[in-house]
Design a protein around this motif. Structure first.
Motif, PDB file in Angstrom:
ATOM      1  N   MET A 169       0.832  -1.200   0.000  1.00  0.00           N
ATOM      2  CA  MET A 169       0.000   0.000   0.000  1.00  0.00           C
ATOM      3  C   MET A 169       0.867   1.250   0.000  1.00  0.00           C
ATOM      4  O   MET A 169       0.596   2.223  -0.725  1.00  0.00           O
ATOM      5  N   ALA A 170       1.932   1.245   0.796  1.00  0.00           N
ATOM      6  CA  ALA A 170       2.836   2.397   0.833  1.00  0.00           C
ATOM      7  C   ALA A 170       3.471   2.635  -0.533  1.00  0.00           C
ATOM      8  O   ALA A 170       3.621   3.789  -0.970  1.00  0.00           O
ATOM      9  N   ARG A 191     -11.014  -7.941  -4.142  1.00  0.00           N
ATOM     10  CA  ARG A 191     -10.801  -7.585  -2.732  1.00  0.00           C
ATOM     11  C   ARG A 191      -9.684  -6.550  -2.605  1.00  0.00           C
ATOM     12  O   ARG A 191      -9.766  -5.631  -1.786  1.00  0.00           O
ATOM     13  N   GLN A 192      -8.637  -6.686  -3.405  1.00  0.00           N
ATOM     14  CA  GLN A 192      -7.528  -5.729  -3.334  1.00  0.00           C
ATOM     15  C   GLN A 192      -7.949  -4.373  -3.911  1.00  0.00           C
ATOM     16  O   GLN A 192      -7.557  -3.322  -3.386  1.00  0.00           O
ATOM     17  N   VAL A 193      -8.746  -4.390  -4.979  1.00  0.00           N
ATOM     18  CA  VAL A 193      -9.256  -3.141  -5.553  1.00  0.00           C
ATOM     19  C   VAL A 193     -10.145  -2.425  -4.537  1.00  0.00           C
ATOM     20  O   VAL A 193     -10.081  -1.200  -4.369  1.00  0.00           O
ATOM     21  N   GLU A 194     -10.971  -3.194  -3.843  1.00  0.00           N
ATOM     22  CA  GLU A 194     -11.820  -2.610  -2.802  1.00  0.00           C
ATOM     23  C   GLU A 194     -10.975  -2.015  -1.672  1.00  0.00           C
ATOM     24  O   GLU A 194     -11.335  -0.993  -1.081  1.00  0.00           O
ATOM     25  N   GLY A 195      -9.848  -2.660  -1.390  1.00  0.00           N
ATOM     26  CA  GLY A 195      -8.941  -2.116  -0.382  1.00  0.00           C
ATOM     27  C   GLY A 195      -8.374  -0.769  -0.804  1.00  0.00           C
ATOM     28  O   GLY A 195      -8.249   0.155   0.011  1.00  0.00           O
ATOM     29  N   LEU A 196      -8.053  -0.622  -2.092  1.00  0.00           N
ATOM     30  CA  LEU A 196      -7.565   0.657  -2.598  1.00  0.00           C
ATOM     31  C   LEU A 196      -8.657   1.721  -2.547  1.00  0.00           C
ATOM     32  O   LEU A 196      -8.374   2.908  -2.345  1.00  0.00           O
ATOM     33  N   ALA A 197      -9.911   1.294  -2.722  1.00  0.00           N
ATOM     34  CA  ALA A 197     -11.032   2.240  -2.686  1.00  0.00           C
ATOM     35  C   ALA A 197     -11.254   2.821  -1.301  1.00  0.00           C
ATOM     36  O   ALA A 197     -11.947   3.822  -1.146  1.00  0.00           O
ATOM     37  N   ARG A 198     -10.671   2.206  -0.282  1.00  0.00           N
ATOM     38  CA  ARG A 198     -10.814   2.727   1.077  1.00  0.00           C
ATOM     39  C   ARG A 198      -9.745   3.754   1.433  1.00  0.00           C
ATOM     40  O   ARG A 198      -9.770   4.312   2.523  1.00  0.00           O
ATOM     41  N   ASP A 199      -8.817   3.977   0.513  1.00  0.00           N
ATOM     42  CA  ASP A 199      -7.760   4.969   0.752  1.00  0.00           C
ATOM     43  C   ASP A 199      -8.254   6.339   0.296  1.00  0.00           C
ATOM     44  O   ASP A 199      -8.555   6.555  -0.886  1.00  0.00           O
ATOM     45  N   LYS A 200      -8.337   7.294   1.216  1.00  0.00           N
ATOM     46  CA  LYS A 200      -8.902   8.605   0.908  1.00  0.00           C
ATOM     47  C   LYS A 200      -8.067   9.369  -0.121  1.00  0.00           C
ATOM     48  O   LYS A 200      -8.611  10.045  -1.001  1.00  0.00           O
ATOM     49  N   GLY A 201      -6.746   9.256  -0.012  1.00  0.00           N
ATOM     50  CA  GLY A 201      -5.882   9.971  -0.949  1.00  0.00           C
ATOM     51  C   GLY A 201      -6.037   9.455  -2.370  1.00  0.00           C
ATOM     52  O   GLY A 201      -6.096  10.240  -3.332  1.00  0.00           O
ATOM     53  N   ILE A 202      -6.097   8.155  -2.519  1.00  0.00           N
ATOM     54  CA  ILE A 202      -6.284   7.563  -3.843  1.00  0.00           C
ATOM     55  C   ILE A 202      -7.648   7.950  -4.407  1.00  0.00           C
ATOM     56  O   ILE A 202      -7.778   8.331  -5.576  1.00  0.00           O
TER      57      ILE A 202
END
Length: 310
Positions: A174-175, A254-265
């Motif tokens: 993620m980083a 599931r990984q795409v959904e995880g990225l969708a939870r990042d406010k900056g992205i």
């Protein structure tokens, strides 16, 4: 006897003269042939574009700038920087949709056997010393059968790639993607799963089997397993190949959904500066299918309950 000896000496002398003359003639002929060959080489070089080997071995004066293959002309570090800046400007002008379309074209060249295998010369590499400007970030699997740049027919500096078993999000992955988004300004993030993924297959084993693995590997597989267990209908699929594809694509989602939870992205996505897309690479055919994308023009996938935003 003296007469015979004299005749023999005379014959040897005549033979020696003849041999010496013959050698001189042969050397003269060889020299003439060499000069003729050199002239022919120069003439052919003047009408035929030189190969890369010729560029390296022929005298530079024999070549015009138009005859030297692109990227092999010599230039200074300052000229390399200027050329790199121009390339960066062109890349930055592209929209996320244009970047994705370019990915699709590159993969089409790969699986149809028409890949260009773009090379970067030593001079162009010098221009990459001071900066990088990839337009795509890829979260891919560590599997040796999925070389990201080759699959999309890309060269040095085109991709920012993070590869980990099961192409799953964790602190470090993620980083890395956050760095690509906020500092490198990539236009597209691709989460790339693939056919016959060993990590996804292993994650479907019983928990007692997973507990026999080293602790870090166990935790990674259990993380993938949690996402797969939440999928409805996966356990009831009978066809092995269909089950494999569905499990891999479910993990990618599931990984795409995880990225969708990042406010900056998501802020970059809403501003239409970034697109996030899932993809499946079929090893057997070489084809990459894109799916489950979200852009500023479409709502992002809804995160699962109990998964807080970052």
């Amino acid at each position: 006897m003296a007469v015979v000896a004299g005749l023999a000496v005379g014959a040897a002398a005549i033979s020696g003269v003849a041999l010496g003359t013959s050698c001189k003639v042969q050397l003269s002929r060889l020299e003439s042939a060499k000069i003729s060959s050199d002239k022919k080489d120069v003439e052919q070089l003047a009408v035929r574009p030189p190969s890369r080997v010729q560029v390296a071995t022929r005298r530079p004066a024999a070549l015009t700038e138009q005859e030297v293959p692109l990227g092999w002309q010599g230039f200074t570090m300052e000229e390399a920087r200027i050329r790199t800046d121009k390339r960066e400007c062109l890349e930055m002008m592209k929209t996320p949709e244009e970047v994705l379309a370019d990915l699709q074209r590159g993969n089409a060249r790969f699986w149809t056997g028409r890949a260009t295998r773009p090379e970067v010369s030593a001079f162009e590499r010098r221009g990459l010393i001071s900066k990088q400007f990839p337009s795509v970030a890829v979260l891919g699997c560590s599997d040796s059968r999925v070389p990201i740049e080759i699959v999309f027919d890309k060269a040095l500096g085109d991709f920012f790639v993070t590869r980990v078993a099961g192409n799953c999000l964790a602190t470090s992955t993620m980083a890395s993607l956050q760095y690509a988004v906020h500092h490198l300004k990539v236009k597209v993030i691709v989460v790339l799963g693939h056919e016959a993924c060993g990590a996804v297959k292993a994650a479907q084993l019983p928990p007692e089997k997973l507990e026999q693995e080293p602790s870090e590997l166990e935790q990674t597989l259990k993380g993938i397993k949690a996402g797969l267990d939440a999928a409805s209908g996966l356990q009831h699929m009978q066809d092995a190949r269909a089950h494999d594809r569905e499990a891999v694509t479910t993990n990618v989602r599931r990984q795409v959904e995880g990225l969708a939870r990042d406010k900056g992205i998501m802020r970059r996505v809403r501003q239409q500066e970034l697109m996030v897309v899932g993809a499946f690479y079929e090893i057997s055919s070489g084809i990459v299918d894109f799916y489950h994308e979200f852009t500023g023009l479409a709502p992002p996938p809804v995160p699962k309950e109990g998964m807080p935003s970052q």
